[in-house]
Design a protein around this motif. Structure first.
Motif, mmCIF file in Angstrom:
data_model
loop_
_atom_site.group_PDB
_atom_site.id
_atom_site.type_symbol
_atom_site.label_atom_id
_atom_site.label_comp_id
_atom_site.label_asym_id
_atom_site.label_seq_id
_atom_site.Cartn_x
_atom_site.Cartn_y
_atom_site.Cartn_z
ATOM 1 N N ARG A 1 -3.225 4.842 5.843
ATOM 2 C CA ARG A 1 -3.633 4.833 4.459
ATOM 3 C C ARG A 1 -2.987 5.793 3.751
ATOM 4 O O ARG A 1 -2.390 5.558 2.512
ATOM 5 N N HIS B 1 1.080 4.371 3.338
ATOM 6 C CA HIS B 1 0.746 3.538 2.184
ATOM 7 C C HIS B 1 0.674 4.399 0.857
ATOM 8 O O HIS B 1 0.325 3.792 -0.353
ATOM 9 N N GLN C 1 -2.038 5.634 -0.277
ATOM 10 C CA GLN C 1 -3.164 5.078 -1.132
ATOM 11 C C GLN C 1 -4.211 6.023 -1.669
ATOM 12 O O GLN C 1 -4.794 6.001 -2.523
ATOM 13 N N HIS D 1 5.107 -4.710 7.115
ATOM 14 C CA HIS D 1 4.196 -5.607 5.670
ATOM 15 C C HIS D 1 5.480 -6.282 5.179
ATOM 16 O O HIS D 1 5.243 -7.740 4.644
ATOM 17 N N MET E 1 -1.951 -3.581 -0.322
ATOM 18 C CA MET E 1 -1.835 -2.334 0.550
ATOM 19 C C MET E 1 -1.934 -1.117 0.046
ATOM 20 O O MET E 1 -1.778 0.113 0.694
ATOM 21 N N ARG E 2 -1.998 -1.038 -1.587
ATOM 22 C CA ARG E 2 -2.155 0.128 -1.982
ATOM 23 C C ARG E 2 -3.411 0.618 -2.056
ATOM 24 O O ARG E 2 -3.719 1.783 -2.813
#
Length: 261
Positions: A77, A81, A83, A117, A239-240
């Motif tokens: 994460r 990504h 995030q 992804h 996915m963010r």
């Protein structure tokens, strides 16, 4: 064509990037040899080592949960990504543990996961569970070929400016051997439980990837064994966002760095 990560240090290769890339060769064989060694050691320890069967499950599962946090939250994460932003003194040790458990560097894993992804559940998905199965998900030598865009190559290239990532790419195999050797010398009993936890974690990681082939079941139990990956459908939808990381959203909120505006 095999993926040579040294190429990412060089100027533009082509206007488009690389076609038909496979994360294999030396990098994949390194991971596979280390993983097979861990599974073999885990079996040998369970059979021949005088394991404390009261302490062993608790310790190994606890170690596995910590590993799950390192992989699912910090590597997956945070690093891949993006995030959330966190502090380097938290992220680097977690990325190191993730590398010692997954037997691959953060950059190599990031590279394959971006294309998972982009081409999810197709023949260009590096670890498409529909075609490679559970065993294939566990070992990179079975992963599929996939195209690589120049934009994504340049996105990863920036990490080579970081001394930590440069060091890991150059000396990864030696670092793994030194790490596990040091653990065994410092405390052989903890080394045994760490190996058991590592084997368990790699099984969990392969199972999470295999969820795509199992109808994408969701639930809190999947999250507990994978560092918050139990609601995988929501993750692929956005996915963010880390809000699908239940029940560990509180942990992300605690470690994330508030950005100044």
């Amino acid at each position: 064509m095999f993926m040579n990560l040294n190429l990412l240090r060089k100027p533009l290769l082509t206007k488009r990037g690389l076609d038909n890339v496979k994360l294999a060769g030396r990098e994949a064989w390194e991971s596979t040899v280390f993983q097979l060694s861990i599974y073999s050691l885990a079996i040998l320890f369970l059979i021949f080592y005088p394991v404390n069967y009261i302490l062993a499950p608790f310790t190994s599962i606890s170690v596995s949960l910590v590993m799950g946090f390192a992989i699912g939250i910090f590597l997956h994460r945070g690093f891949v990504h993006n995030q959330f932003k966190t502090y380097s003194f938290l992220q680097k040790p977690a990325l190191f543990i993730a590398s010692m458990v997954m037997f691959t560097t953060s950059i190599r894993w990031s590279f394959a996961h971006m294309y998972h992804h982009k081409f999810v559940d197709t023949d260009q998905d590096p670890h498409n569970p529909m075609s490679i199965g559970l065993i294939g998900s566990a070992f990179p030598i079975f992963w599929n070929k996939f195209p690589v865009s120049m934009r994504d190559m340049l996105r990863l290239k920036k990490h080579f400016k970081d001394p930590y990532h440069r060091f890991m790419e150059k000396y990864f195999a030696y670092v793994v051997i030194a790490f596990y050797g040091s653990l065994a010398l410092i405390s052989f009993e903890f080394f045994v439980y760490f190996v058991l936890g590592c084997a368990l974690t790699n099984i969990f990681v392969a199972m999470v990837n295999q969820l795509h082939a199992w109808g994408n079941p969701e639930g809190i139990w999947w999250s507990l064994i994978s560092g918050g990956e139990g609601f995988h459908n929501k993750h692929h939808e956005n996915m963010r966002d880390y809000k699908d990381g239940s029940p560990f959203i509180w942990f992300i909120e605690m470690i994330k760095r508030n950005e100044r505006r």
